[in-house]
Motif scaffolding. Structure first.
Motif, PDB file in Angstrom:
ATOM      1  N   HIS A  68     -11.024   2.991  -2.900  1.00  0.00           N
ATOM      2  CA  HIS A  68      -9.908   2.065  -3.133  1.00  0.00           C
ATOM      3  C   HIS A  68     -10.154   1.288  -4.431  1.00  0.00           C
ATOM      4  O   HIS A  68     -11.251   0.774  -4.656  1.00  0.00           O
ATOM      5  CB  HIS A  68      -9.789   1.089  -1.962  1.00  0.00           C
ATOM      6  CG  HIS A  68      -8.456   0.409  -1.890  1.00  0.00           C
ATOM      7  ND1 HIS A  68      -8.032  -0.492  -2.822  1.00  0.00           N
ATOM      8  CD2 HIS A  68      -7.439   0.521  -0.986  1.00  0.00           C
ATOM      9  CE1 HIS A  68      -6.820  -0.921  -2.509  1.00  0.00           C
ATOM     10  NE2 HIS A  68      -6.443  -0.316  -1.393  1.00  0.00           N
TER      11      HIS A  68
ATOM     12  N   TYR B  53     -11.162  -1.802   3.291  1.00  0.00           N
ATOM     13  CA  TYR B  53     -10.065  -0.836   3.311  1.00  0.00           C
ATOM     14  C   TYR B  53     -10.529   0.491   3.905  1.00  0.00           C
ATOM     15  O   TYR B  53     -11.684   0.886   3.748  1.00  0.00           O
ATOM     16  CB  TYR B  53      -9.508  -0.617   1.897  1.00  0.00           C
ATOM     17  CG  TYR B  53      -8.820  -1.837   1.346  1.00  0.00           C
ATOM     18  CD1 TYR B  53      -7.585  -2.249   1.836  1.00  0.00           C
ATOM     19  CD2 TYR B  53      -9.419  -2.607   0.356  1.00  0.00           C
ATOM     20  CE1 TYR B  53      -6.960  -3.384   1.346  1.00  0.00           C
ATOM     21  CE2 TYR B  53      -8.801  -3.742  -0.138  1.00  0.00           C
ATOM     22  CZ  TYR B  53      -7.567  -4.129   0.358  1.00  0.00           C
ATOM     23  OH  TYR B  53      -6.966  -5.252  -0.127  1.00  0.00           O
TER      24      TYR B  53
ATOM     25  N   LEU C 210       0.806  -1.210   0.000  1.00  0.00           N
ATOM     26  CA  LEU C 210       0.000   0.000   0.000  1.00  0.00           C
ATOM     27  C   LEU C 210       0.840   1.261   0.000  1.00  0.00           C
ATOM     28  O   LEU C 210       0.300   2.357   0.072  1.00  0.00           O
ATOM     29  CB  LEU C 210      -0.929   0.011   1.228  1.00  0.00           C
ATOM     30  CG  LEU C 210      -2.004  -1.076   1.261  1.00  0.00           C
ATOM     31  CD1 LEU C 210      -2.915  -0.853   2.446  1.00  0.00           C
ATOM     32  CD2 LEU C 210      -2.797  -1.088  -0.014  1.00  0.00           C
TER      33      LEU C 210
ATOM     34  N   THR D 188      -1.054   4.784  -0.313  1.00  0.00           N
ATOM     35  CA  THR D 188      -1.319   5.612   0.863  1.00  0.00           C
ATOM     36  C   THR D 188      -0.105   6.357   1.378  1.00  0.00           C
ATOM     37  O   THR D 188      -0.216   7.127   2.321  1.00  0.00           O
ATOM     38  CB  THR D 188      -1.856   4.740   2.010  1.00  0.00           C
ATOM     39  OG1 THR D 188      -0.828   3.813   2.408  1.00  0.00           O
ATOM     40  CG2 THR D 188      -3.079   3.956   1.579  1.00  0.00           C
TER      41      THR D 188
END
Length: 551
Positions: A241, A235, A203, A207
Motif C-alpha cells: 500500500h 491495510y 480506496l 482496490t
C-alpha cells in the motif's frame, strides 16, 4: 539501467548497511542486556509489577514468566477485540467474531501477526494502537529475551540462574525497540507514510471497492512491525500500500529495519561468551543462507518461468511497478527468511519456483537471520546439533563453547527442531482430510502450495500468506491459531531448558580434539546440516506442490 542491475545495487547497498551497523548496534544491545544500572522509568515499572530486578531466575521460573506474560496478553487482546465497539476510536466497527479474535490475539502475542481480516475495515484505532502495536513491541522483546537467556546458558558455569525475564523484557523494549522505532518512524513519515488519525481516502481507485476508509497511524505501525520483524499492517495489502510503503527508498528502509536486529544479535552472542569470532561465525551462517535464498528468489522471478511471464517478458503479476520484480523478490525473501511476514507483493502470484523459495525460507526455521531473538536461538540449536553430529563422526563427546553436548542437551535440541515440521505437515494433512482445502483459490499442485504455505507461515510464526486462500473461517482460525501457539511456546520451553542445563555445567577446557566452532569448516557444516535437515523433512511436500507445478 536494467532491472537486474538495479536489483543488484539494491541488494549490495543493503548488505553494506547491515555490515556497517553490525558492530556498533550489536555492542549497544550487548550493553543493554548486560548492564546493571536501572533507569527511573524502569524502577517505576518494577515497583508497579512487584519485581525485584536484582533477583535472577532459574530456567523454569524464566519459562513460567514468559508463559504467564503471554497468556495474560492473549486474554487481554482477545477481550479488547470483543468489546471494541464500546471503546473510543472504534470507528463504528462491530466486535471481532470469537474465532477471529482468538486467532488475532494468538497471532500478535506469538510475534506472528498473521491476519485473516482486512485491518482497515475490522479494527478500530484504539485496538490497533493499544492492542496490536503494543504486542508488536513486547512479543519481539520476548524473543530477544529468550535468546539472551540461552546465550547466558553458554556463558555461565555452575549456576542455575539465567537472568530475570521481567528485567530483560523491560530493558529491551525501552532501550532498543522504542528508540529505534521513533527514529525510523520519522524517516518513514519523510518518505510519505501517513501518520495521523484522520487521513480519509477513497480506496475505490486502489482496490476496486466502494468504501471510504479512514486512515490511521500507519507510519509508526509500519516501523514497529518491521523493527520487530512482525507481519501485519494497518491495510490489508500491507507494505504494497502506498500509505505504508510509498517509494523505493522506503522499501529499502523497511528491509533494513527487518534485518537490523536479527543480524546484529550474533554480535551480542559473541560479546557475552567472550569470543567475538563465535559471533562472526553465526553471522556468517546467517549471511550465506540469506544471500543464496535472495539470489535464487531473484533468479526465479527475473527469469519469469511460466507461459504467461515468458510471453510478456516479466513476472509482474501481483507486484507493484514502483518496486519492480527484483526489489519485490528481495523483499519476499527477506520477510520469509525473518519472521516478518510483511509483503509488498502477492506471493501467490510468484512463479512456481519463486513461490517455493518463500516457503523454503520459512522451512529453514527462519534462522537466516530469523526473527528478533528466535533467529539466533534457532541457529544456536542447529549449531548444537552440528557439533553433536561432528562428535559422532570422530567418536568423542561433542563440545560447544566449553559445554558438553550430552544426551540431555541433544534431546532438547532435537525436540526443538521436530516441533515445527510436525505442526506444518500434520496441519496440512488435516486440512485436506477434513475438506477445508476447498477454501484455496486453486486446485492441483498450486492449491497444495497455498495450504502448505498457510501452515508453514503459522507454525514458524512468520505471518505472511500466499494470498490465494480464504482462512477467516472457524476451522482455519482455530487450526492456525493452535499452530502459532504451539510453534512459538513449545520451542521456547526447550530452548530455556537447554539453557538451564548448559548453565549448570562446569566449563570443559579445549583440547586438540575439540572442534573449532569459529572456522570456515564449522560454518559450512552448520549450513549443510540446516539444508539437509530441511530437505529430508519437507522435500516430499514440496515435490507435490511447487516443484510439481514448476516441472
Amino acid at each position: 539501467m536494467t532491472m537486474t542491475t538495479a536489483g543488484v545495487i539494491f541488494i549490495l547497498s543493503l548488505i553494506a548497511a547491515i555490515v556497517a551497523v553490525y558492530k556498533p548496534f550489536g555492542d549497544y544491545m550487548y550493553r543493554v542486556v548486560s548492564g546493571t544500572r536501572q533507569s527511573r522509568v524502569e524502577r517505576g515499572i518494577y515497583r508497579l509489577v512487584g519485581v525485584n530486578p536484582a533477583a535472577e531466575q532459574s530456567w523454569g521460573v524464566y519459562a513460567r514468566s514468559v508463559l504467564a506474560f503471554s497468556a495474560l496478553s492473549i486474554l487481554f487482546l482477545y477481550l479488547f477485540q470483543r468489546v471494541q465497539n464500546h471503546l473510543w476510536l472504534s470507528l463504528g466497527f462491530d466486535p471481532v467474531v470469537p474465532h477471529g479474535a482468538w486467532n488475532t490475539a494468538v497471532s500478535f502475542v506469538t510475534n506472528t501477526n498473521w491476519q485473516s481480516y482486512s485491518g482497515e475495515s475490522t479494527m478500530g484505532h484504539l485496538v490497533q494502537m493499544a492492542g496490536l502495536a503494543v504486542q508488536n513491541f513486547v512479543s519481539a522483546a520476548v524473543g530477544i529475551a529468550v535468546a539472551v537467556a540461552l546465550v547466558r546458558g553458554f556463558a555461565r558455569s555452575r549456576t542455575g540462574e539465567l537472568g530475570n525475564f521481567w528485567v530483560d523484557l523491560t530493558r529491551i523494549t525501552l532501550r532498543i525497540l522504542l528508540p529505534v522505532a521513533v527514529l525510523a518512524t520519522l524517516a518513514l513519515m519523510i518518505g510519505g507514510a501517513v501518520q495521523n488519525l484522520s487521513a480519509g481516502t477513497d480506496l475505490t481507485t486502489l482496490t476496486g471497492g466502494s468504501q471510504t476508509v479512514t486512515g490511521g497511524p500507519v507510519a509508526s505501525q509500519e516501523v514497529i512491525k518491521e523493527l520487530g520483524t512482525n507481519g501485519g499492517g494497518f491495510y490489508n495489502v500491507n507494505s504494497a500500500h502506498p500509505f505504508e510503503n510509498p517509494t523505493a527508498w522506503t522499501n529499502w528502509l523497511q528491509l533494513f529495519l527487518i534485518l537490523l536486529i536479527p543480524f546484529s544479535l550474533p554480535r551480542v552472542f559473541g560479546r557475552m561468551v567472550g569470543q567475538n569470532r563465535q559471533g562472526y561465525a553465526i553471522a556468517a551462517v546467517m549471511g550465506i543462507l540469506a544471500f543464496v535464498s535472495i539470489a535464487l528468489t531473484n533468479v526465479f522471478e527475473l527469469a519469469g518461468h511460466g507461459t504467461v511471464p515468458q510471453a510478456v517478458g516479466a513476472a509482474l503479476e501481483g507486484k507493484e511497478v514502483r518496486f519492480d520484480v527484483s526489489n519485490s523478490a528481495t523483499f519476499a525473501a527477506a520477510t520469509t527468511l525473518t519472521s516478518t511476514g510483511a509483503v509488498n507483493s502477492f506471493h501467490d502470484s510468484f512463479t512456481s519456483l519463486g513461490g517455493m523459495m518463500t516457503m523454503v525460507n520459512m522451512m529453514l526455521g527462519e534462522v537466516a537471520p530469523g526473527g528478533t531473538g528466535s533467529g539466533l536461538y534457532g541457529l544456536l540449536i542447529l549449531a548444537v546439533i552440528t557439533v553433536f553430529v561432528a562428535g559422532l563422526m570422530v567418536g568423542r563427546t561433542p563440545e560447544y563453547l566449553g559445554k558438553k553436548i550430552g544426551s540431555r542437551e541433544i534431546k532438547f535440541a532435537s525436540l526443538y527442531f521436530l516441533i515445527t515440521p510436525a505442526l506444518v505437515l500434520v496441519g496440512t494433512a488435516a486440512a485436506f482430510a477434513t475438506g477445508n482445502n476447498s477454501t484455496a483459490l486453486n486446485v492441483g499442485p498450486h492449491g497444495l502450495s497455498e495450504v502448505l504455505y498457510a501452515f508453514t507461515s503459522a507454525s514458524n510464526n512468520n505471518g505472511s500468506a500466499f494470498a490465494g486462500i480464504t482462512v477467516n473461517t472457524t476451522w482455519w482460525d482455530t487450526a492456525l491459531g493452535l499452530c502459532m501457539l504451539l510453534g512459538r511456546f513449545l520451542p521456547i520451553i526447550f530452548v530455556l531448558a537447554l539453557a538451564g542445563s548448559l548453565a549448570r555445567q562446569a566449563p570443559t577446557p579445549a583440547s586438540e580434539g575439540t572442534l573449532p566452532t569459529h572456522r570456515p569448516l564449522f560454518i559450512g557444516m552448520v549450513v549443510g546440516v540446516t539444508v539437509i535437515l530441511v530437505a529430508l523433512t519437507f522435500l516430499p511436500a514440496l515435490a507435490l506442490g511447487p516443484l510439481a507445478e514448476g516441472l
